[in-house]
Structures are given as structure tokens and as C-alpha cells.
Scaffold this motif. Structure first.
Motif, PDB file in Angstrom:
ATOM      1  N   MET A   1       0.844  -1.194   0.000  1.00 18.34           N
ATOM      2  CA  MET A   1       0.000   0.000   0.000  1.00 18.34           C
ATOM      3  C   MET A   1       0.881   1.246   0.000  1.00 18.34           C
ATOM      4  SD  MET A   1      -2.933   1.055   2.751  1.00 18.34           S
ATOM      5  CE  MET A   1      -3.824   2.597   2.590  1.00 18.34           C
ATOM      6  N   THR A   2       0.538   2.213  -0.853  1.00 13.09           N
ATOM      7  CA  THR A   2       1.326   3.428  -0.955  1.00 13.09           C
ATOM      8  C   THR A   2       1.121   4.310   0.268  1.00 13.09           C
ATOM      9  OG1 THR A   2       1.142   3.384  -3.355  1.00 13.09           O
ATOM     10  CG2 THR A   2       1.757   5.475  -2.344  1.00 13.09           C
ATOM     11  N   ALA A   3       2.209   4.817   0.848  1.00 15.12           N
ATOM     12  CA  ALA A   3       2.111   5.721   1.992  1.00 15.12           C
ATOM     13  C   ALA A   3       1.497   7.039   1.557  1.00 15.12           C
ATOM     14  CB  ALA A   3       3.493   5.952   2.586  1.00 15.12           C
ATOM     15  N   THR A   4       0.686   7.616   2.410  1.00 11.19           N
ATOM     16  CA  THR A   4       0.046   8.900   2.110  1.00 11.19           C
ATOM     17  C   THR A   4       0.478   9.941   3.125  1.00 11.19           C
ATOM     18  OG1 THR A   4      -1.896   8.281   3.431  1.00 11.19           O
ATOM     19  CG2 THR A   4      -1.974   7.818   1.057  1.00 11.19           C
ATOM     20  N   LEU A   5       0.499  11.178   2.686  1.00  9.32           N
ATOM     21  CA  LEU A   5       0.873  12.269   3.571  1.00  9.32           C
ATOM     22  C   LEU A   5      -0.173  12.465   4.659  1.00  9.32           C
ATOM     23  CD1 LEU A   5       2.152  14.872   0.976  1.00  9.32           C
ATOM     24  CD2 LEU A   5       3.488  13.955   2.866  1.00  9.32           C
ATOM     25  N   PRO A   6       0.232  12.810   5.882  1.00 11.27           N
ATOM     26  CA  PRO A   6      -0.733  13.105   6.938  1.00 11.27           C
ATOM     27  C   PRO A   6      -1.655  14.246   6.529  1.00 11.27           C
ATOM     28  CG  PRO A   6       1.491  12.937   7.827  1.00 11.27           C
ATOM     29  CD  PRO A   6       1.623  12.929   6.342  1.00 11.27           C
ATOM     30  N   ALA A   7      -2.896  14.184   6.994  1.00  7.78           N
ATOM     31  CA  ALA A   7      -3.878  15.217   6.627  1.00  7.78           C
ATOM     32  C   ALA A   7      -3.409  16.604   7.035  1.00  7.78           C
ATOM     33  CB  ALA A   7      -5.223  14.891   7.286  1.00  7.78           C
ATOM     34  N   GLU A   8      -2.715  16.701   8.175  1.00 13.21           N
ATOM     35  CA  GLU A   8      -2.238  18.012   8.638  1.00 13.21           C
ATOM     36  C   GLU A   8      -1.203  18.589   7.682  1.00 13.21           C
ATOM     37  OE1 GLU A   8      -3.732  15.757  12.173  1.00 13.21           O
ATOM     38  OE2 GLU A   8      -2.473  15.320  10.427  1.00 13.21           O
ATOM     39  N   VAL A   9      -0.452  17.716   7.006  1.00 12.97           N
ATOM     40  CA  VAL A   9       0.542  18.183   6.045  1.00 12.97           C
ATOM     41  C   VAL A   9      -0.149  18.689   4.782  1.00 12.97           C
ATOM     42  CG1 VAL A   9       2.450  17.472   4.559  1.00 12.97           C
ATOM     43  CG2 VAL A   9       2.365  16.705   6.937  1.00 12.97           C
ATOM     44  N   THR A  10      -1.049  17.897   4.239  1.00 11.56           N
ATOM     45  CA  THR A  10      -1.744  18.321   3.022  1.00 11.56           C
ATOM     46  C   THR A  10      -2.613  19.553   3.283  1.00 11.56           C
ATOM     47  OG1 THR A  10      -3.508  16.724   3.474  1.00 11.56           O
ATOM     48  CG2 THR A  10      -1.737  16.018   2.013  1.00 11.56           C
ATOM     49  N   ALA A  11      -3.106  19.699   4.510  1.00 15.05           N
ATOM     50  CA  ALA A  11      -3.947  20.851   4.835  1.00 15.05           C
ATOM     51  C   ALA A  11      -3.179  22.164   4.756  1.00 15.05           C
ATOM     52  CB  ALA A  11      -4.550  20.687   6.229  1.00 15.05           C
ATOM     53  N   THR A  12      -1.851  22.119   4.929  1.00 11.32           N
ATOM     54  CA  THR A  12      -1.069  23.352   4.859  1.00 11.32           C
ATOM     55  C   THR A  12      -1.095  23.959   3.456  1.00 11.32           C
ATOM     56  OG1 THR A  12       0.996  22.154   4.373  1.00 11.32           O
ATOM     57  CG2 THR A  12       0.493  22.577   6.698  1.00 11.32           C
ATOM     58  N   GLN A  13      -1.459  23.154   2.451  1.00 10.11           N
ATOM     59  CA  GLN A  13      -1.504  23.669   1.083  1.00 10.11           C
ATOM     60  C   GLN A  13      -2.498  24.817   0.943  1.00 10.11           C
ATOM     61  OE1 GLN A  13       0.458  22.719  -1.612  1.00 10.11           O
ATOM     62  NE2 GLN A  13       1.582  21.721   0.018  1.00 10.11           N
ATOM     63  N   VAL A  14      -3.520  24.828   1.783  1.00 11.30           N
ATOM     64  CA  VAL A  14      -4.514  25.908   1.734  1.00 11.30           C
ATOM     65  C   VAL A  14      -3.849  27.261   1.959  1.00 11.30           C
ATOM     66  CG1 VAL A  14      -6.594  26.840   2.836  1.00 11.30           C
ATOM     67  CG2 VAL A  14      -6.360  24.374   2.467  1.00 11.30           C
ATOM     68  N   LEU A  15      -2.833  27.285   2.810  1.00  8.23           N
ATOM     69  CA  LEU A  15      -2.080  28.515   3.057  1.00  8.23           C
ATOM     70  C   LEU A  15      -0.941  28.689   2.058  1.00  8.23           C
ATOM     71  CD1 LEU A  15      -1.701  28.572   6.952  1.00  8.23           C
ATOM     72  CD2 LEU A  15      -3.095  30.099   5.563  1.00  8.23           C
ATOM     73  N   VAL A  16      -0.225  27.609   1.794  1.00 11.82           N
ATOM     74  CA  VAL A  16       1.010  27.711   1.014  1.00 11.82           C
ATOM     75  C   VAL A  16       0.754  28.030  -0.448  1.00 11.82           C
ATOM     76  CG1 VAL A  16       3.016  26.426   0.175  1.00 11.82           C
ATOM     77  CG2 VAL A  16       2.321  26.240   2.572  1.00 11.82           C
ATOM     78  N   GLN A  17      -0.168  27.328  -1.078  1.00  9.16           N
ATOM     79  CA  GLN A  17      -0.336  27.480  -2.524  1.00  9.16           C
ATOM     80  C   GLN A  17      -0.709  28.909  -2.945  1.00  9.16           C
ATOM     81  OE1 GLN A  17       0.500  25.551  -5.112  1.00  9.16           O
ATOM     82  NE2 GLN A  17       1.450  24.261  -3.546  1.00  9.16           N
ATOM     83  N   PRO A  18      -1.679  29.566  -2.299  1.00  5.67           N
ATOM     84  CA  PRO A  18      -1.963  30.957  -2.695  1.00  5.67           C
ATOM     85  C   PRO A  18      -0.758  31.878  -2.487  1.00  5.67           C
ATOM     86  CG  PRO A  18      -3.777  30.063  -1.410  1.00  5.67           C
ATOM     87  CD  PRO A  18      -2.651  29.074  -1.303  1.00  5.67           C
ATOM     88  N   ALA A  19      -0.035  31.693  -1.378  1.00  4.25           N
ATOM     89  CA  ALA A  19       1.123  32.549  -1.111  1.00  4.25           C
ATOM     90  C   ALA A  19       2.242  32.267  -2.106  1.00  4.25           C
ATOM     91  CB  ALA A  19       1.619  32.322   0.322  1.00  4.25           C
TER      92      ALA A  19
END
Length: 336
Positions: A1-19
Motif C-alpha cells: 500500500m502506498t504511503a500517504t501524507l498526513p492530513a495536517e501536512v496536506t492541509a497546509t496547502q490551503v495557506l502555502v499554494q496561494p502565497a
């Protein structure tokens, strides 16, 4: 099974991507076109791509989670998060040129699509943009951290290039190279997040060491994927590192194993002509039989244990401790 990023890590994209997009928009059009292509936001004609693969964005996530680890809002670390991601992509653009990599994120690299000068200049543009983004945070310690890290990264990359011309590279030298090439920027991500979060010196150092150990584990797994990763998953050609005779940690460990297989591998690495597909498969088998792949994976697990020990000493909020611990698991179990 492929490892997935923790939800808290992917959630940071909401801040990072626009900036991140806001920062890239400040580039002048010729450079902006190259950078958005590299980041997977646009195609080679400059048209927006739906669901473009912009990468894992681990480093900015680490910066934001580091701020939360010292009980500060992640927004405080946003300039640092964007800056380290820009520096990371500066290094990727230049690495692709130096390594002759033809593909990244399942499509042609920037130098292959637009030419070597364009790729070098795009990397330069990202480096200066990163410094400008962090300078606006007006935190001299954070800025010093990033500039020192860039110097470490450059030294690490220069060692990587030098090692390609040598057969007598030691494991210690190889680990030192990984420290500069990869671990330094992950250390910086965590330290900058802590500094912008006004952490105590002890907390900042513990987070920095967490980032360093995580970065070392990340690089060792990258080395493993360069030998036995699947191209349809990694987005890179099969046996990519062996094809250019890169002195990655498992290769160097195999060369130094003192076995008959090591002698054969050494001869294959010394040949001036490019290896054939059959020779590439033979090289991979020789490394496997030497036990170097298992040794490298065990060493990566050791770095992960050290990273988790730093978290235990720091004692961040329970959800952040869990997210960062889960991130260490992802790093050693990932397949890309």
C-alpha cells in the motif's frame, strides 16, 4: 500500500499554494512562464493545467507545522514556508541540468523543454525571489538561516557532481553530501518555522534537528527509489541514478562491501561508455546482493527514530506531534 501524507501536512496547502502563486506572480513574464511550467501549473505553451502535479511540498508544510509545534499560528511562518519551497525548486531546476534528467513529474524537465540557459536562469530567478520573500518578514535570524542553508546546499551539490568522477567515495563522504544537498533545507524549513514563531533557542534547535534527521531519511529513501523505484510512479526513468553512475549511498555501500560483486560493480562504474539496459539491470542486482539496499533502509529508519526522539523532547501539542510523527513514517514508506 502506498504511503500517504498526513492530513495536517496536506492541509497546509490551503495557506502555502496561494502565497506561493502570489510570489511567483511577481516574476517577470519570461521567467514566470518557465517557473509555472516547472511547478506543474501550466503546460509548455503557458496554458493552465488542471490538477497539475506541483510536488509534495513537504518543506513548506514542515515550516508551518514547526510554528504550530511552538504553539504559534502557522501564518506566522508563511514567508519562511514559501521561501524554502522556492529554494527547493531552484535546486531542482539546476539539479536537472547537472544530472541530465529528462523527466520530472511525468513530463520533460525545463532544460529539455526550453533549453539549458532557460532552466539555469529560472532557477536563479527563484533563488532571488526566495530571499525577497523572506526579507519581507524582517527576521534577520530566519534570513541568515536560509542564506547559510543555500551555501550548504551548493556545497552538497558540488560534492555530488565531484563524486561522479570518483570510484573511491566513502559512505561517510556520501552521508556528508546528503546532509548538505537534502537535509540542510529540511532542517532550515523546521528552524525557520520555529524562528518566525518566536521559539526559544532550545525549541528551535530541537525542531532543526528533527528536520535534519527527516531530511537524511528522505535522501536515503530517494537513493533507494533511484535504484528500484517504478518510473510510472516516480516520474523518472528506470534505474535513473545508475544510468548516470551517481554515487548514492546504497551504491557506495555496495562498492565498499568487499565482495566479489563489489569488484564487478566497480568495473561497470569505471567504464567510460554509457551502460546498456542489461548492464543497468546487472548493476542493480549486484547492489541488491551486497546487502546495501537493506543497510540503507535500516539507516533511514535510524534517522527517523532520531527525529521522533526530538519530537518527544520538544513536547508539541498532541495533534502536531502526531502529524510530524506520521510524516516520518511517510518519508520511509513512500514510493515517489
Amino acid at each position: 500500500m502506498t504511503a500517504t501524507l498526513p492530513a495536517e501536512v496536506t492541509a497546509t496547502q490551503v495557506l502555502v499554494q496561494p502565497a506561493l502563486r502570489e510570489a511567483v506572480d511577481r516574476l517577470r513574464p519570461p521567467m514566470r512562464r518557465l517557473v509555472t511550467y516547472h511547478l506543474g501549473w501550466t503546460d509548455e505553451r503557458g496554458h493552465a493545467v488542471d490538477g497539475g502535479d506541483g510536488g509534495k511540498a513537504l518543506r513548506p508544510a514542515i515550516a508551518l507545522l514547526a510554528a504550530e509545534a511552538v504553539r504559534v499560528s502557522p501564518e506566522a511562518a508563511l514567508p519562511g514556508a514559501v521561501a524554502v519551497e522556492l529554494v527547493h525548486n531552484f535546486s531542482l531546476l539546476h539539479d536537472d541540468v547537472m544530472d541530465g534528467d529528462l523527466e520530472r513529474r511525468h513530463r520533460p524537465t525545463v532544460w529539455r523543454q526550453f533549453g539549458t540557459p532557460a532552466a539555469i536562469l529560472a532557477g536563479d530567478a527563484l533563488l532571488t525571489l526566495a530571499m525577497d520573500v523572506l526579507d519581507r518578514a524582517a527576521d534577520p535570524a530566519a534570513t541568515r538561516c536560509l542564506t547559510t542553508t543555500v551555501q550548504d546546499l551548493i556545497v552538497g551539490q558540488s560534492q555530488d557532481v565531484e563524486f561522479e568522477q570518483r570510484v573511491d567515495v566513502s559512505v561517510a563522504e556520501c552521508l556528508e553530501m546528503a546532509e548538505g544537498k537534502t537535509a540542510a533545507l529540511m532542517r532550515c524549513a523546521a528552524e525557520v518555522g520555529a524562528l518566525l514563531g518566536r521559539a526559544s533557542p532550545v525549541a528551535a534547535e530541537l525542531l532543526a534537528e528533527f528536520g535534519r534527521c527527516l531530511g537524511m531519511a528522505f535522501q536515503l529513501v530517494d537513493d533507494l527509489l533511484g535504484i528500484r523505484g517504478h518510473p510510472e510512479v516516480t516520474g523518472k526513468p528506470v534505474l535513473a541514478d545508475l544510468r548516470i553512475r551517481k554515487k548514492s549511498v546504497p551504491v557506495v555501500a555496495a562498492l565498499g562491501s568487499g565482495t566479489a560483486d563489489a569488484a564487478v560493480l566497480r568495473e561497470l562504474y569505471r567504464r567510460p561508455e554509457p551502460p546498456t539496459e542489461e548492464e543497468l539491470r546487472t548493476m542493480a542486482q549486484l547492489i541488491e546482493r551486497s546487502g546495501a539496499l537493506d543497510w540503507t533502509r535500516d539507516r533511514a529508519q535510524g534517522y527517523v527514530a532520531e527525529a521522533r526522539a526530538c519530537l518527544d523532547r520538544l513536547g508539541p501539542p498532541v495533534p502536531i506531534h502526531a502529524a510530524l510523527s506520521e510524516l516520518t513514517r511517510f518519508v520511509v514508506e513512500r514510493d515517489r
